[in-house]
Scaffold this active site. Structure first.
Site, PDB file in Angstrom:
ATOM      1  N   ASP A  50       0.698  -1.127  -0.048  1.00  0.00           N
ATOM      2  CA  ASP A  50      -0.086  -0.026   0.117  1.00  0.00           C
ATOM      3  C   ASP A  50       0.770   1.303   0.149  1.00  0.00           C
ATOM      4  O   ASP A  50       1.954   1.246   0.219  1.00  0.00           O
ATOM      5  CB  ASP A  50      -0.912  -0.152   1.242  1.00  0.00           C
ATOM      6  CG  ASP A  50      -2.122  -0.880   1.163  1.00  0.00           C
ATOM      7  OD1 ASP A  50      -1.999  -1.623   0.183  1.00  0.00           O
ATOM      8  OD2 ASP A  50      -3.024  -0.887   2.209  1.00  0.00           O
ATOM      9  N   HIS A 197       3.882  -2.322   3.057  1.00  0.00           N
ATOM     10  CA  HIS A 197       3.940  -0.971   2.539  1.00  0.00           C
ATOM     11  C   HIS A 197       5.141  -0.886   1.658  1.00  0.00           C
ATOM     12  O   HIS A 197       6.242  -1.360   2.156  1.00  0.00           O
ATOM     13  CB  HIS A 197       3.808  -0.152   3.494  1.00  0.00           C
ATOM     14  CG  HIS A 197       2.523   0.121   4.336  1.00  0.00           C
ATOM     15  ND1 HIS A 197       2.293  -0.746   5.113  1.00  0.00           N
ATOM     16  CD2 HIS A 197       1.275   0.832   4.118  1.00  0.00           C
ATOM     17  CE1 HIS A 197       0.682  -0.570   5.704  1.00  0.00           C
ATOM     18  NE2 HIS A 197       0.523   0.599   4.826  1.00  0.00           N
TER      19      HIS A 197
HETATM   20 ZN    ZN Z   1      -2.728   3.283   3.161  1.00  0.00          ZN
END
Ligand code: ZN
Length: 235
Positions: A50, A197
């Site tokens: 993400d 991430h």
């Molecule tokens: Zn996010």
């Protein structure tokens, strides 16, 4: 205070707790159906990244994925994609899937009204379409938070929401990276959707150690498109 008042208060508290849990947990399915895990019979997992693209960390993660020959899913932030279109093109060219993670990913996103939420989702979709020529179907709400307005906007946009079954908490910088790795591996299960991430100094390290461990344990890695058998793009 009368007994009926007490009962009324208790029921109210339970309702509030359930609604709060529904908002905070992507797996609750209260406001929005989210795809959170694949089949339990297949020894495969999906790696999802993400908040990119990040000009430094995303290429590092892509290099690791290429070395291991695996494909992942990237939930991109529209305004970052607009700033680094060549990275978006590289992600797609290397066989990974891109999804919508709103246009600005602001902390107040869950508090926005319906129109603004719809605008965030639409703008990110338009940016990604302009860069890749395709409209992403997968959506992941920032922070995994859902509410009735987000649910309505996502349904109207015809998107498929992807949650996760393993949250790495990899962005918590005070946690040693070895602890993050152990957390993910400790929760590993067939059909896991792992939330990572590609914007942290440790992102590439974590990806590499994870792929190493997954290989040793006989797991393969899939995109969410393959895992859920849903086309990643509308056109
Ligand atoms: Zn996010």
């Amino acid at each position: 205070m009368s007994v009926s008042t007490l009962i009324f208060l208790a029921v109210g508290l339970v309702v509030i707790a359930v609604l709060a849990w529904g908002s905070a947990s992507i797996r609750s399915d209260l406001y929005l159906h989210a795809l959170c895990r694949g089949g339990r019979n297949e020894r495969s997992v999906a790696l999802t990244f993400d908040d990119g693209p990040d000009p430094v960390r995303t290429p590092e993660v892509l290099d690791v994925l290429a070395r291991y020959g695996v494909r992942a899913t990237f939930f991109l932030v529209g305004e970052k994609a607009a700033a680094y279109p060549e990275l978006v093109r590289r992600i797609v060219a290397e066989g990974h899937v891109v999804g919508n993670h709103t246009h600005t990913h602001k902390g107040f996103f869950p508090l926005y009204g319906s129109r603004r939420i719809a605008g965030e989702i639409r703008s990110a979709g338009e940016v990604l379409h302009a860069i890749t020529g395709r409209r992403p179907r997968f959506f992941r709400p920032p922070f995994g938070v859902t509410n009735p307005a987000i649910g309505r906007s996502v349904r109207r946009a015809g998107l498929a929401t992807v949650g996760w079954s393993i949250r790495s908490l990899d962005t918590v910088t005070r946690t040693p990276r070895e602890t993050v790795l152990a957390r993910v591996l400790g929760k590993l299960h067939p059909g896991a959707v792992i939330l990572l991430h590609d914007r942290c100094p440790r992102s590439a390290w974590l990806t590499e150690r994870l792929l190493e461990a997954l290989g040793k344990r006989g797991y393969s890695v899939n995109t969410v498109e393959r895992m859920f058998d849903i086309d990643a793009y509308e056109d």
